[in-house]
Design a protein around this motif. Structure first.
Motif, PDB file in Angstrom:
ATOM      1  N   GLU A 239       0.817  -1.212   0.000  1.00 48.31           N
ATOM      2  CA  GLU A 239       0.000   0.000   0.000  1.00 48.31           C
ATOM      3  C   GLU A 239       0.850   1.260   0.000  1.00 48.31           C
ATOM      4  OE1 GLU A 239      -2.456  -0.982   3.445  1.00 48.31           O
ATOM      5  OE2 GLU A 239      -4.141  -1.279   2.067  1.00 48.31           O
ATOM      6  N   ALA A 240       2.040   1.171  -0.581  1.00 46.26           N
ATOM      7  CA  ALA A 240       2.929   2.328  -0.663  1.00 46.26           C
ATOM      8  C   ALA A 240       3.761   2.245  -1.925  1.00 46.26           C
ATOM      9  CB  ALA A 240       3.835   2.410   0.565  1.00 46.26           C
ATOM     10  N   ALA A 241       4.227   3.411  -2.386  1.00 50.24           N
ATOM     11  CA  ALA A 241       5.072   3.484  -3.578  1.00 50.24           C
ATOM     12  C   ALA A 241       6.064   4.623  -3.409  1.00 50.24           C
ATOM     13  CB  ALA A 241       4.218   3.724  -4.826  1.00 50.24           C
ATOM     14  N   ALA A 242       7.182   4.519  -4.092  1.00 46.69           N
ATOM     15  CA  ALA A 242       8.143   5.627  -4.096  1.00 46.69           C
ATOM     16  C   ALA A 242       7.462   6.844  -4.708  1.00 46.69           C
ATOM     17  CB  ALA A 242       9.387   5.245  -4.883  1.00 46.69           C
ATOM     18  N   ALA A 243       7.499   7.978  -3.998  1.00 41.39           N
ATOM     19  CA  ALA A 243       6.792   9.176  -4.458  1.00 41.39           C
ATOM     20  C   ALA A 243       7.381   9.729  -5.745  1.00 41.39           C
ATOM     21  CB  ALA A 243       6.809  10.241  -3.365  1.00 41.39           C
TER      22      ALA A 243
ATOM     23  N   ALA B  12      -5.989  12.639   4.324  1.00 42.17           N
ATOM     24  CA  ALA B  12      -6.655  13.190   3.139  1.00 42.17           C
ATOM     25  C   ALA B  12      -6.397  14.677   2.977  1.00 42.17           C
ATOM     26  CB  ALA B  12      -8.159  12.913   3.221  1.00 42.17           C
ATOM     27  N   GLU B  13      -6.292  15.392   4.099  1.00 35.74           N
ATOM     28  CA  GLU B  13      -6.097  16.846   4.026  1.00 35.74           C
ATOM     29  C   GLU B  13      -4.720  17.224   3.502  1.00 35.74           C
ATOM     30  OE1 GLU B  13      -4.389  15.444   7.828  1.00 35.74           O
ATOM     31  OE2 GLU B  13      -6.264  15.048   6.734  1.00 35.74           O
ATOM     32  N   ARG B  14      -3.799  16.273   3.447  1.00 34.88           N
ATOM     33  CA  ARG B  14      -2.437  16.563   2.986  1.00 34.88           C
ATOM     34  C   ARG B  14      -2.193  16.061   1.566  1.00 34.88           C
ATOM     35  NH1 ARG B  14       1.215  13.888   7.301  1.00 34.88           N
ATOM     36  NH2 ARG B  14       2.771  14.366   5.711  1.00 34.88           N
ATOM     37  N   VAL B  15      -3.186  15.479   0.932  1.00 30.16           N
ATOM     38  CA  VAL B  15      -3.014  14.985  -0.435  1.00 30.16           C
ATOM     39  C   VAL B  15      -2.943  16.172  -1.393  1.00 30.16           C
ATOM     40  CG1 VAL B  15      -4.053  13.650  -2.302  1.00 30.16           C
ATOM     41  CG2 VAL B  15      -4.184  12.804   0.055  1.00 30.16           C
ATOM     42  N   THR B  16      -1.819  16.298  -2.076  1.00 30.95           N
ATOM     43  CA  THR B  16      -1.605  17.415  -3.000  1.00 30.95           C
ATOM     44  C   THR B  16      -1.780  17.013  -4.457  1.00 30.95           C
ATOM     45  OG1 THR B  16       0.771  16.938  -3.044  1.00 30.95           O
ATOM     46  CG2 THR B  16      -0.008  18.556  -1.420  1.00 30.95           C
ATOM     47  N   ARG B  17      -1.653  15.722  -4.733  1.00 31.71           N
ATOM     48  CA  ARG B  17      -1.807  15.235  -6.104  1.00 31.71           C
ATOM     49  C   ARG B  17      -2.173  13.755  -6.064  1.00 31.71           C
ATOM     50  NH1 ARG B  17       3.301  15.383  -8.324  1.00 31.71           N
ATOM     51  NH2 ARG B  17       3.457  13.144  -8.734  1.00 31.71           N
ATOM     52  N   ILE B  18      -2.989  13.356  -7.013  1.00 31.12           N
ATOM     53  CA  ILE B  18      -3.354  11.945  -7.136  1.00 31.12           C
ATOM     54  C   ILE B  18      -2.956  11.482  -8.529  1.00 31.12           C
ATOM     55  CG2 ILE B  18      -5.243  10.285  -7.191  1.00 31.12           C
ATOM     56  CD1 ILE B  18      -6.714  12.042  -5.173  1.00 31.12           C
ATOM     57  N   ASP B  19      -2.109  10.471  -8.595  1.00 34.93           N
ATOM     58  CA  ASP B  19      -1.652   9.920  -9.872  1.00 34.93           C
ATOM     59  C   ASP B  19      -2.387   8.616 -10.155  1.00 34.93           C
ATOM     60  OD1 ASP B  19       0.245  11.970 -10.234  1.00 34.93           O
ATOM     61  OD2 ASP B  19       1.672  10.916  -8.951  1.00 34.93           O
ATOM     62  N   VAL B  20      -2.883   8.492 -11.382  1.00 34.79           N
ATOM     63  CA  VAL B  20      -3.611   7.299 -11.803  1.00 34.79           C
ATOM     64  C   VAL B  20      -2.723   6.502 -12.760  1.00 34.79           C
ATOM     65  CG1 VAL B  20      -5.687   6.408 -12.905  1.00 34.79           C
ATOM     66  CG2 VAL B  20      -5.798   8.532 -11.568  1.00 34.79           C
ATOM     67  N   TYR B  21      -2.527   5.212 -12.439  1.00 35.17           N
ATOM     68  CA  TYR B  21      -1.696   4.337 -13.262  1.00 35.17           C
ATOM     69  C   TYR B  21      -2.537   3.197 -13.835  1.00 35.17           C
ATOM     70  CZ  TYR B  21       2.608   6.388 -11.312  1.00 35.17           C
ATOM     71  OH  TYR B  21       3.619   7.243 -10.947  1.00 35.17           O
TER      72      TYR B  21
ATOM     73  N   VAL C 192      -2.145   6.559  -6.673  1.00 40.17           N
ATOM     74  CA  VAL C 192      -1.066   6.977  -5.787  1.00 40.17           C
ATOM     75  C   VAL C 192      -1.394   8.351  -5.231  1.00 40.17           C
ATOM     76  CG1 VAL C 192       1.394   7.528  -5.629  1.00 40.17           C
ATOM     77  CG2 VAL C 192       0.629   5.595  -7.028  1.00 40.17           C
ATOM     78  N   PHE C 193      -1.428   8.445  -3.904  1.00 35.05           N
ATOM     79  CA  PHE C 193      -1.786   9.674  -3.209  1.00 35.05           C
ATOM     80  C   PHE C 193      -0.504  10.363  -2.729  1.00 35.05           C
ATOM     81  CE2 PHE C 193      -5.118   6.526  -2.724  1.00 35.05           C
ATOM     82  CZ  PHE C 193      -6.271   7.222  -3.035  1.00 35.05           C
ATOM     83  N   GLN C 194      -0.159  11.472  -3.366  1.00 35.61           N
ATOM     84  CA  GLN C 194       1.057  12.207  -3.021  1.00 35.61           C
ATOM     85  C   GLN C 194       0.764  13.182  -1.879  1.00 35.61           C
ATOM     86  OE1 GLN C 194       3.942  11.541  -4.325  1.00 35.61           O
ATOM     87  NE2 GLN C 194       3.578  10.627  -6.336  1.00 35.61           N
ATOM     88  N   THR C 195       1.605  13.126  -0.836  1.00 35.88           N
ATOM     89  CA  THR C 195       1.413  14.000   0.322  1.00 35.88           C
ATOM     90  C   THR C 195       2.645  14.847   0.623  1.00 35.88           C
ATOM     91  OG1 THR C 195       2.169  12.275   1.847  1.00 35.88           O
ATOM     92  CG2 THR C 195      -0.199  12.364   1.372  1.00 35.88           C
ATOM     93  N   GLY C 196       3.628  14.820  -0.268  1.00 31.92           N
ATOM     94  CA  GLY C 196       4.861  15.549  -0.021  1.00 31.92           C
ATOM     95  C   GLY C 196       5.910  14.730   0.711  1.00 31.92           C
ATOM     96  N   GLU C 197       5.577  13.502   1.105  1.00 29.10           N
ATOM     97  CA  GLU C 197       6.522  12.615   1.772  1.00 29.10           C
ATOM     98  C   GLU C 197       7.272  11.775   0.742  1.00 29.10           C
ATOM     99  OE1 GLU C 197       7.139  12.560   5.025  1.00 29.10           O
ATOM    100  OE2 GLU C 197       5.675  14.165   5.361  1.00 29.10           O
ATOM    101  N   PRO C 198       8.439  11.221   1.109  1.00 25.61           N
ATOM    102  CA  PRO C 198       9.185  10.393   0.157  1.00 25.61           C
ATOM    103  C   PRO C 198       8.414   9.165  -0.303  1.00 25.61           C
ATOM    104  CG  PRO C 198      10.572  11.004   2.026  1.00 25.61           C
ATOM    105  CD  PRO C 198       9.176  11.408   2.374  1.00 25.61           C
ATOM    106  N   VAL C 199       7.534   8.677   0.562  1.00 26.05           N
ATOM    107  CA  VAL C 199       6.741   7.497   0.230  1.00 26.05           C
ATOM    108  C   VAL C 199       5.274   7.897   0.163  1.00 26.05           C
ATOM    109  CG1 VAL C 199       6.081   5.173   0.951  1.00 26.05           C
ATOM    110  CG2 VAL C 199       8.423   5.959   1.289  1.00 26.05           C
TER     111      VAL C 199
END
Length: 247
Positions: free
Chosen positions: A49-53, A141-150, A201-208
């Motif tokens: 449930e995680a991926a390299a950001a 959810a409040e920290r999600v800045t971008r959502i990538d669809v693969y 993939v939910f990007q939150t500004g963290e490395p993962v």
């Protein structure tokens, strides 16, 4: 009479002597391995449930190398894993440090068939629990800045990003996920093949980044945050490529 008895005993002993226990193999035994790698006395398990950001999330620092792949080679359930063993990673695979985890409690291996190009592995603590998890319920959810669809490209043999949602779209997408309806014992309805899978993939500004799989069968969009949930049909408009606007 005595020599016949001795001969019988000898015939019983000889097979036992010849059938020395192979630490790797036991006849007719299939082991269902979990995705693991062992390094410096610690067992690491694959994180789903995680991926390299981003590509630079994984550093060039090599913290270990796979020396032996047990899947397909070990059939003895009593086999004791050792440093350098891995379930599915090929021999010679390098294991890399991940930014933000200087204690190497999270490491990565290159994997073209994974979102982000790497497979992440979390160490297990002394209590046997994973040191790091990214369950959907813990997604901020409040920290999600971008959502990538693969989606998976058979031609490329890899997961490829085909759309990114930003700003207002991320908020609406998260809202639609929150409106999922739980369906116990849900069974996908598909006329041919498997349900279509999207990796989100939910990007939150963290490395993962957090990662979830979302599916489409003949009737519904659905996902498995814990229980299966059927999603509003409206979410489908975010799961198609953005078409260029006509001038």
């Amino acid at each position: 009479m005595v020599w016949r008895l001795l001969l019988c005993l000898l015939l019983l002993v000889l097979p036992a002597c010849n059938a020395k226990t192979d630490p790797l193999k036991t006849e007719n035994t299939i082991i269902d391995w979990v995705d693991f790698v062992k390094l410096n006395g610690k067992e690491y398990n694959g994180v789903y449930e995680a991926a390299a950001a981003s590509p630079d999330t994984v550093t060039d620092e090599v913290v270990g190398t796979v020396k032996f792949r047990v899947e397909g080679a070990v059939t003895n359930p009593g086999y004791a894993t050792k440093d350098g063993d891995a379930a599915f990673l090929q021999e010679g695979t390098h294991l890399y440090a991940v930014k933000g985890y200087p204690d190497h409690s999270l490491i990565a291996a290159k994997a073209d068939n994974e979102v982000g190009g790497y497979k992440l592995y979390s160490a297990r603590n002394a209590d046997g629990k994973l040191a790091h998890t990214w369950s959907y319920k813990d997604l901020p959810a409040e920290r999600v800045t971008r959502i990538d669809v693969y989606v998976y490209s058979k031609q490329a043999g890899a997961w490829q990003r085909f759309r990114s949602l930003e700003r207002a779209d991320t908020g609406l997408f998260m809202e639609l996920l929150g409106h999922g309806q739980k369906k116990e014992n849900y069974w996908p309805v598909v006329t041919g093949g498997d349900p279509k899978e999207y990796r989100i993939v939910f990007q939150t500004g963290e490395p993962v980044a957090h990662k979830q799989s979302l599916f489409r069968d003949d009737n519904y969009y659905y996902f498995h945050p814990s229980d299966t949930e059927v999603l509003p049909e409206e979410i489908g408009r975010f799961l198609t490529p953005r078409m260029p606007q006509s001038s």
